[in-house]
Design an enzyme around this catalytic site. Structure first.
Site, PDB file in Angstrom:
ATOM      1  N   SER A 313     -58.680  48.138 -32.420  1.00 60.33           N
ATOM      2  CA  SER A 313     -58.548  46.886 -31.669  1.00 60.33           C
ATOM      3  C   SER A 313     -57.110  46.382 -31.746  1.00 60.33           C
ATOM      4  O   SER A 313     -56.422  46.601 -32.747  1.00 60.33           O
ATOM      5  CB  SER A 313     -59.476  45.809 -32.246  1.00 60.33           C
ATOM      6  N   ASP A 314     -56.668  45.708 -30.713  1.00 59.39           N
ATOM      7  CA  ASP A 314     -55.436  44.930 -30.847  1.00 59.39           C
ATOM      8  C   ASP A 314     -55.738  43.840 -31.875  1.00 59.39           C
ATOM      9  O   ASP A 314     -56.900  43.568 -32.190  1.00 59.39           O
ATOM     10  CB  ASP A 314     -54.991  44.353 -29.497  1.00 59.39           C
ATOM     11  N   TRP A 315     -54.695  43.212 -32.394  1.00 65.66           N
ATOM     12  CA  TRP A 315     -54.867  42.285 -33.516  1.00 65.66           C
ATOM     13  C   TRP A 315     -55.681  41.054 -33.093  1.00 65.66           C
ATOM     14  O   TRP A 315     -55.234  40.242 -32.300  1.00 65.66           O
ATOM     15  CB  TRP A 315     -53.491  41.908 -34.068  1.00 65.66           C
ATOM     16  N   ALA A 317     -58.382  41.245 -31.283  1.00 60.42           N
ATOM     17  CA  ALA A 317     -59.004  41.464 -29.969  1.00 60.42           C
ATOM     18  C   ALA A 317     -60.469  41.854 -30.093  1.00 60.42           C
ATOM     19  O   ALA A 317     -61.157  41.984 -29.084  1.00 60.42           O
ATOM     20  CB  ALA A 317     -58.246  42.541 -29.187  1.00 60.42           C
TER      21      ALA A 317
END
Ligand SMILES: *[C@@H]1O[C@H](CO)[C@@H](O)[C@H](O)[C@H]1NC(C)=O
Ligand SMILES: *[C@@H]1O[C@H](CO)[C@@H](O)[C@H](O)[C@H]1NC(C)=O
Ligand SMILES: *[C@@H]1O[C@H](CO)[C@@H](O)[C@H](O)[C@H]1NC(C)=O
Ligand SMILES: *[C@@H]1O[C@H](CO)[C@@H](O)[C@H](O)[C@H]1NC(C)=O
Ligand SMILES: *[C@@H]1O[C@H](CO)[C@@H](O)[C@H](O)[C@H]1NC(C)=O
Ligand SMILES: *[C@@H]1O[C@H](CO)[C@@H](O)[C@H](O)[C@H]1NC(C)=O
Ligand SMILES: *[C@@H]1O[C@H](CO)[C@@H](O)[C@H](O)[C@H]1NC(C)=O
Ligand SMILES: *[C@@H]1O[C@H](CO)[C@@H](O)[C@H](O)[C@H]1NC(C)=O
Length: 899
Positions: A313-315, A317
């Site tokens: 995941s993006d941070w 997200a």
């Protein structure tokens, strides 16, 4: 409250689930909704004959389950054998540990997962950025992706990847968070476009793949970003934090043809190149969050493209626990729900979800196998270097667990990892400079009587090159744009410094620099004395957690910053030999000076990294010939592009609806479709020599007919045993708990009270099919990493002769475009390119192998690629609008299965 550190940050953590339909916590999507078809493509069969729905507001994304378990396709077989063997030895806690970050600022890298000490597997270091190693020292700042695109040079893209990979490896970083092909560059104002390459899928795909191969050659896993539809900064997260409040991230609404023919295309190349990891993005796609969108993760990325690595995941997200696990997420970063909340959607919650039967064992096994397989695939295990830096401070001594203030000791060893990469950075900087206008002013000799240099973009930032956190300001020359996609400069050679040095070394002329953009009378005075005046101007952008001069990541306009048009006007009124050099993240408007006869040359130099001044001196003074070409279109106005940023919410406080109604018609495709004349077209760039094109020739190959993939996967394997004695899962006695840290353990022996994820156990909320581990049908377009391997069969080889008709050696980027011929097709799209270095009077052969994919459209009904009956026109030339050679291919649809 907006952190200045971090991979890519969110202010507000969204509602617990954040799914498109909040009454449906597992984001099952809309079971009756088809993935939308394109209004432009109309494709169902070889005749392009059915009207389709297209992208529209509130479009939904259908569910797609179960999540594909990877099987070691292609050259992943050996890595899979090792990964399955080690994961078979792991306990559930150890597998969960691999999937979950330990929390924000709790270890030394921007992200780290849990280790498996028992089996000697270290915590992996995930570290920004796509231009180097972020948040450290004694590292390099490589040219931005947009400059790599302007070189059109696969070899330089690989070399840069290799250099960055080397630096990551020697700092102890195992996963480089880059390269980027999302954003692709739908709108020219897009804040992070420069991190990626170009708004063209073929150019981007080729350079994305080379970058990945280069990074991974250094035993570092590349993490391709951001999957997918992440085309603007405004409203990427629910708490925009600047002007408006929205409850959810924007939804990129796009159709199936646009997805395949444009945005997904470069990801095919990345997966085919062995990309070990993919980062899912902040936005929603058709109203379902990217990190729990089963259609894009399970279907497109894993089933169709055959991605064998892991999705991270993006941070922040990740929006849910069980839903994201079932939808195909494999690793959550940085692991905690809100930074340092000490809670996680995974960790304990994932352990409970498996014990509870909500998430099948095979799914968590698959997560662990994918993570370990990427580790083995790049050879990380035999080349391991421990982490020797810290992302949260440059001090030598400090806390290893920074946020918890624990583990005091040496945390920064200040290892110099640059390995003479400055020479490569300088080379890429010069190779990416694009000569747009030259009335004979260039090249300079260095013996000019009086050289005047103007503009803050020629000089230094008074705060120092790293004075603005994450480069979040536009002071001094633009060597690096802003956000998490940056790194600290070891030095920054400014253009003024390098030009002054050049004049000094020649020992003939005088030099004066006026670096204040608004010192008009001083500029007038110096310009009036100058035999050559060089004005430096820029336009900057970055990631949306930093606002610079009111630009919330995305640019507010396409004009130059700091009133540079006025400075150019002022200088050129006094000097009839004024050269304009532009450092910018993308296209800028040039109409105020482009036809001014006193402006004798214009150069676009992109955002070139630490060697900026040396690179521009190399080309301005003719030590290196110009060979770069524009990786985007320069229009006369922003309206010319037909696409733009959504700056104001359009759905109240609900998710802003970003409708990609233009389909695939972005950048040059939009200009060509609308018959709009650009100022400088995509692919344009001049040289100090000239080239001619002749002798196009097309050879057909006996490639055979396309065979859609058939058959089934194997059933999902369960690797090892999962104990169902809950006392095996409680916090170990011999481990000291680090405050805020995320662990895989249960808080009690009662499953019910030990994790508290509310979506777990909700009757009827498990998406249909998501727990089915039986053999699954293979998709026709699948078969190997990248997709059906027959898509890369070479159907035709096109050759042409390029002759250097000038007096000096030069590089020519020859380009091949194809018109697929259908009424809704792109007029001409790039399908081949090569940067050829040719001696004066000599010729080189430009060769492009046209693959099945290159001649195909996406068929929304058969869910596969097909070649339409329309004649294909092949164009060869020097830019998207200068195409002296063409020829026709008829009957290519005979290569179809339909024929
Ligand atoms: C599901 O999609 C169909 C077709 O697009 C639409 O008519 C229906 O309203 C949608 N239902 C929900 C709950 O969104
Ligand atoms: C799609 O095809 C139909 C039938 O040929 C045609 O009427 C319609 O205009 C086309 N749609 C578009 C957007 O071109
Ligand atoms: C989309 O949904 C929102 C929220 O339910 C609603 O306000 C809006 O009218 C819808 N837009 C369209 C075009 O249906
Ligand atoms: C999980 O990871 C943490 C941090 O790396 C480590 O301390 C712990 O021992 C690991 N747990 C297991 C079960 O391996
Ligand atoms: C489990 O997830 C829920 C959100 O779904 C969260 O509220 C809870 O704190 C998590 N539990 C732990 C132990 O992190
Ligand atoms: C465009 O944005 C830049 C940077 O914020 C600003 O300096 C400039 O004045 C703007 N141009 C126009 C025409 O508003
Ligand atoms: C430019 O200005 C110089 C000095 O005034 C003059 O000698 C020269 O002829 C001018 N060149 C052109 C092309 O106008
Ligand atoms: C999971 O456990 C919870 C709490 O013990 C329970 O309510 C739920 O029914 C269980 N679900 C399954 C699928 O066993």
């Amino acid at each position: 409250m907006w952190h200045q550190l971090g991979a890519a940050l969110l202010l507000t953590v969204p509602s617990v689930y954040g799914a498109s339909d909040t009454s449906n916590p597992l984001d099952q999507g809309n079971t009756t909704a088809p993935w939308p078809n394109s209004v432009y493509s109309n494709a169902t069969d070889t005749n392009n004959s059915v009207v389709a729905a297209g992208s529209k507001s509130n479009q939904t994304s259908p569910p797609w389950y179960p999540s594909p378990w990877a099987e070691g396709l292609g050259d992943w077989e050996a890595a899979y054998a090792k990964a399955r063997s080690i994961v078979s030895q792991m306990t559930l806690l150890e597998k969960v540990n691999l999937t979950t970050g330990v929390g924000w600022e709790l270890e030394r890298c921007v992200g780290q997962n849990g280790a498996v000490p028992r089996l000697g597997i270290p915590s992996m270091c995930m570290q920004d950025s796509p231009v180097g190693v972020r948040d450290t020292d004694y590292n390099s700042v490589f040219p931005m992706g947009v400059n790599v695109a302007a070189t059109w040079d696969r070899g330089l893209a690989y070399a840069r990847g290799q250099g960055m990979g080397y630096e990551h490896k020697h700092k102890g970083s195992n996963v480089q968070l880059g390269p980027v092909t999302g954003p692709l560059g739908r709108a020219p104002e897009g804040g992070r476009n420069w991190e990626g390459f170009a708004p063209d899928p073929v150019l981007s795909g080729a350079l994305f793949a080379q970058s990945i191969a280069g990074i991974q050659s250094q035993n570092v896993i590349a993490c391709g970003k951001h999957f997918i539809g992440y085309e603007q900064e405004h409203f990427r997260s629910s708490g925009d934090g600047f002007l408006y409040t929205v409850n959810q991230s924007y939804s990129a609404n796009l159709d199936d043809v646009t997805m395949h023919e444009l945005y997904l295309w470069p990801w095919m190349d990345g997966v085919r190149a062995g990309m070990g990891s993919v980062m899912c993005s902040y936005n929603q796609i058709n109203n379902s969050y990217a990190c729990q969108n089963s259609y894009v993760l399970n279907k497109l990325l894993k089933a169709e493209l055959g991605f064998q690595g892991f999705v991270m995941s993006d941070w922040s997200a990740q929006m849910s626990g069980v839903a994201s696990a079932l939808a195909g997420l494999d690793m959550t970063m940085p692991g905690d729900i809100a930074f340092d909340s000490a809670t996680s959607y995974w960790g304990s919650n994932l352990t409970v979800a498996v014990l509870n039967g909500t998430v099948p064992q095979w799914r968590v096994d698959d997560m662990a196998v994918r993570i370990m397989a990427a580790w083995y695939y790049v050879g990380a295990e035999t080349n391991y270097i421990p982490i020797n830096f810290d992302s949260w401070t440059l001090d030598t001594y400090g806390y290893e667990h920074y946020y918890a203030n624990e583990g005091y000791g040496i945390i920064n060893e200040h290892v110099d990892v640059r390995n003479n990469h400055g020479a490569l950075i300088r080379e890429i900087g010069a190779a990416s400079a694009v000569l747009l206008k030259n009335d004979g002013a260039l090249p300079l000799t260095g013996k000019e009587k009086f050289t005047g240099v103007f503009g803050s973009d020629a000089g230094a930032n008074a705060y120092g090159p790293n004075g603005c956190s994450d480069r979040g300001c536009d002071m001094g020359t633009l060597g690096c744009a802003w956000g998490s996609g940056t790194a600290n400069f070891p030095y920054l050679i400014t253009p003024g410094f390098a030009i002054e040095n050049e004049i000094y070394n020649q020992g003939v002329g005088v030099f004066q620099g006026v670096y204040d953009d608004y010192a008009y009378s001083e500029a007038e005075s110096v310009a009036g004395q100058s035999s050559v005046a060089i004005v430096f101007a820029n336009s900057d952008s970055g990631e949306g957690y930093i606002s610079v001069d009111g630009n919330i990541g995305d640019r507010n306009n396409l004009t130059l910053w700091h009133d540079a048009d006025t400075l150019i006007q002022t200088v050129s009124a006094q000097c009839n030999n004024t050269i304009v050099v532009i450092h910018s993240v993308g296209p800028v408007l040039m109409d105020s000076f482009v036809n001014n006869p006193n402006v004798t040359a214009i150069v676009w130099a992109g955002v070139p990294g630490e060697e900026s001044g040396n690179s521009i001196v190399d080309v301005l003074y003719g030590k290196v010939n110009f060979g770069g070409k524009l990786p985007f279109t320069v229009g006369y106005s922003r309206e010319n592009y037909g696409t733009d940023i959504l700056y104001k919410p359009n759905c109240g406080e609900s998710a802003p609806q970003l409708d990609f109604t233009e389909g695939q018609f972005i950048d040059y495709r939009a200009f060509d479709k609308g018959g709009v004349t650009p100022l400088y077209e995509f692919g344009f760039g001049m040289s100090y020599t000239t080239f001619s094109y002749s002798d196009i020739n097309i050879v057909k190959h006996d490639a055979g007919k396309y065979a859609p993939t058939t058959g089934e996967t194997s059933p999902a394997p369960n690797l090892g045993q999962v104990s169902n004695d809950t006392s095996d899962y409680t916090f170990p006695n011999n481990l000291t708990r680090i405050p805020y840290y995320i662990y895989p353990y249960l808080n009690s022996t009662s499953l019910k009270s030990s994790a508290d994820e509310p979506d777990y156990g909700v009757a009827g909320s498990i998406p249909a099919g998501s727990q089915n581990g039986s053999a699954q049908p293979l998709l026709p377009s699948s078969g190997a990493p990248g997709g059906n391997p027959m898509l890369w069969d070479v159907l035709y080889t096109v050759t042409a002769t390029i002759t250097n008709t000038g007096k000096i050696t030069g590089d020519e980027v020859a380009q091949l475009y194809v018109g697929l011929g259908g009424p809704n097709d792109v007029v001409r799209q790039l399908r081949g390119f090569e940067r050829l270095s040719i001696l004066p009077g000599q010729s080189a052969t430009f060769t492009v192998d046209l693959t099945r994919r290159d001649l195909s459209n996406w068929d929304t009904v058969s869910q596969d690629w097909f070649i339409s009956d329309y004649d294909k026109t092949v164009y060869v030339g020097a830019s998207s609008r200068n195409l002296p050679l063409n020829d026709t291919i008829s009957g290519a649809s005979a290569f179809n299965r339909f024929a």
